[in-house]
Design an enzyme around this catalytic site. Structure first.
Site, mmCIF file in Angstrom:
data_model
loop_
_atom_site.group_PDB
_atom_site.id
_atom_site.type_symbol
_atom_site.label_atom_id
_atom_site.label_comp_id
_atom_site.label_asym_id
_atom_site.label_seq_id
_atom_site.Cartn_x
_atom_site.Cartn_y
_atom_site.Cartn_z
ATOM 1 N N VAL A 90 43.222 41.150 27.897
ATOM 2 C CA VAL A 90 42.767 40.583 26.838
ATOM 3 C C VAL A 90 41.814 41.175 25.632
ATOM 4 O O VAL A 90 41.615 40.631 24.917
ATOM 5 C CB VAL A 90 42.090 39.134 27.330
ATOM 6 C CG1 VAL A 90 42.765 38.185 28.198
ATOM 7 C CG2 VAL A 90 40.766 39.557 28.364
ATOM 8 N N HIS A 106 48.047 37.224 28.873
ATOM 9 C CA HIS A 106 46.989 36.261 29.446
ATOM 10 C C HIS A 106 45.943 36.074 28.290
ATOM 11 O O HIS A 106 44.748 35.582 28.541
ATOM 12 C CB HIS A 106 46.189 37.104 30.608
ATOM 13 C CG HIS A 106 46.923 37.166 31.607
ATOM 14 N ND1 HIS A 106 46.686 38.244 32.703
ATOM 15 C CD2 HIS A 106 48.106 36.736 32.331
ATOM 16 C CE1 HIS A 106 47.579 38.318 33.727
ATOM 17 N NE2 HIS A 106 48.377 37.230 33.505
ATOM 18 N N THR A 177 48.060 48.586 36.596
ATOM 19 C CA THR A 177 47.728 47.345 37.053
ATOM 20 C C THR A 177 48.004 47.235 38.638
ATOM 21 O O THR A 177 49.042 47.904 39.080
ATOM 22 C CB THR A 177 48.829 46.116 36.376
ATOM 23 O OG1 THR A 177 48.900 45.006 36.982
ATOM 24 C CG2 THR A 177 50.160 47.007 36.359
HETATM 25 N N1 APR Z 1 43.961 54.845 34.760
HETATM 26 C C1 APR Z 1 45.001 54.020 35.356
HETATM 27 N N2 APR Z 1 44.827 52.976 36.133
HETATM 28 C C2 APR Z 1 43.591 52.594 36.803
HETATM 29 C C3 APR Z 1 42.439 53.447 36.450
HETATM 30 C C4 APR Z 1 42.512 54.498 35.303
HETATM 31 N N3 APR Z 1 41.497 55.131 34.920
HETATM 32 N N4 APR Z 1 41.494 53.018 37.070
HETATM 33 C C5 APR Z 1 41.946 52.059 37.660
HETATM 34 N N5 APR Z 1 43.395 52.026 37.516
HETATM 35 C C6 APR Z 1 44.224 50.889 38.410
HETATM 36 C C7 APR Z 1 43.855 50.332 39.804
HETATM 37 O O1 APR Z 1 44.393 51.598 40.792
HETATM 38 C C8 APR Z 1 44.496 49.572 39.629
HETATM 39 O O2 APR Z 1 45.921 49.289 40.466
HETATM 40 O O3 APR Z 1 44.348 49.774 37.566
HETATM 41 C C9 APR Z 1 44.624 48.731 38.497
HETATM 42 C C10 APR Z 1 43.523 47.683 38.117
HETATM 43 O O4 APR Z 1 43.974 46.341 38.685
HETATM 44 P P1 APR Z 1 43.420 45.021 38.667
HETATM 45 O O5 APR Z 1 41.786 45.546 38.435
HETATM 46 O O6 APR Z 1 43.813 44.069 39.718
HETATM 47 O O7 APR Z 1 43.571 44.552 37.179
HETATM 48 P P2 APR Z 1 45.263 44.097 36.334
HETATM 49 O O8 APR Z 1 46.301 44.383 37.501
HETATM 50 O O9 APR Z 1 45.001 44.140 35.294
HETATM 51 O O10 APR Z 1 44.800 42.543 36.895
HETATM 52 C C11 APR Z 1 45.822 41.410 36.492
HETATM 53 O O11 APR Z 1 44.476 39.608 36.922
HETATM 54 O O12 APR Z 1 42.482 38.526 37.040
HETATM 55 C C12 APR Z 1 43.548 38.684 36.370
HETATM 56 O O13 APR Z 1 43.678 38.053 34.073
HETATM 57 C C13 APR Z 1 43.371 39.130 35.037
HETATM 58 O O14 APR Z 1 44.807 40.444 33.562
HETATM 59 C C14 APR Z 1 44.286 40.410 34.907
HETATM 60 C C15 APR Z 1 45.168 40.222 35.948
#
Ligand code: APR
Length: 234
Positions: A90, A106, A177
């Site tokens: 977001v 989102h 993600t």
């Molecule tokens: N570079 C690349 N990836 C990274 C880094 C980095 N420096 N640091 C962490 N990660 C990875 C993690 O290994 C993980 O797989 O980013 C991912 C983050 O995952 P989440 O914290 O679950 O975030 P996300 O997948 O975007 O969540 C999806 O969940 O709660 C909802 O709305 C919220 O949009 C969000 C959705």
């Protein structure tokens, strides 16, 4: 590489190196139980002050950070390629880095909307990140002004468009993600089995591995450099 349509699916990990915390990793936002509640439609309805204060804190944080190299490398690809970014984030860091085709599944923290109908375009507008949204602020239709964000328990709008874009991608890249959240996580199933697929993430990505994605097991900034090298072989 001839001109291709490259589609990116990004998550919180691509903004981690800009200083925005992820959700499920170490120190992730959702590791603090109450934060998931603050980001829910229930909290906005029953305890709006807590929800709005949570988003005012996140909006102010966003005003203090900048896009990182990963955002910029994706934006620069537009000079030679057709690029669409489908993001779960977001934040507006893709746009600030220069990306011109960004789909926010989102919502967008830089915008506000009506509590009566969050998708009514008459009331969706940019709102200064450093101006707190307060209980009693009018969205313009007499309802409570709220962030233009999909809260937990709310419907994700625009998935059909996103699925179509992934389906016709010439190259599909997943960055940062955990693929834990439906329906966004299902997008990885829509990329054509014959096209090159990549995932950039320092963590394990079993869902992508099972689908034959090339995994750059590193950060977004480092992984984007490796991806650009791989593009030279396509
Ligand atoms: N570079 C690349 N990836 C990274 C880094 C980095 N420096 N640091 C962490 N990660 C990875 C993690 O290994 C993980 O797989 O980013 C991912 C983050 O995952 P989440 O914290 O679950 O975030 P996300 O997948 O975007 O969540 C999806 O969940 O709660 C909802 O709305 C919220 O949009 C969000 C959705």
């Amino acid at each position: 590489m001839t001109r291709q349509h490259i589609v990116f699916l990004t998550g919180a990990g691509i903004s981690a190196e800009s200083g925005l915390s992820t959700f499920r990793g170490k120190d992730g936002l959702w590791t603090k139980e109450e934060f998931q509640y603050f980001a829910s439609a229930d909290c906005l309805y029953y305890e709006p002050e807590k929800c709005l204060d949570f988003y005012n804190m996140r909006r102010k944080k966003l005003s203090e950070v900048e896009p990182n190299v990963a955002h910029r490398l994706i934006a620069e690809l537009e000079k030679e390629q057709e690029v669409t970014v489908i993001t779960q984030n977001v934040d507006d860091l893709h746009e600030r880095a220069g990306s011109t085709k960004v789909i926010h599944l989102h919502g967008e923290m830089t915008k506000v909307c009506s509590s009566n109908n969050r998708y009514d375009p008459k009331y969706i507008r940019e709102y200064p990140l450093t101006t707190p949204i307060k209980v009693g602020d009018d969205a313009g239709d007499g309802s409570q002004l709220r962030p233009f964000i999909v809260m937990f328990g709310e419907y994700v709008f625009g998935m059909e468009v996103a699925e179509e874009i992934v389906k016709y991608a010439d190259i599909f890249v997943v960055v940062g993600t955990s693929l834990m959240v439906y329906p966004a996580n299902n997008l990885i199933l829509h990329a054509h089995k014959e096209v090159p697929k990549f995932v950039i993430d320092p963590g394990e990505m079993p869902k992508c591995d099972a689908l034959g994605y090339t995994h750059f097991k590193t950060t977004a900034t480092e992984g984007m450099k490796q991806l650009l090298e791989a593009f030279k072989e396509l």
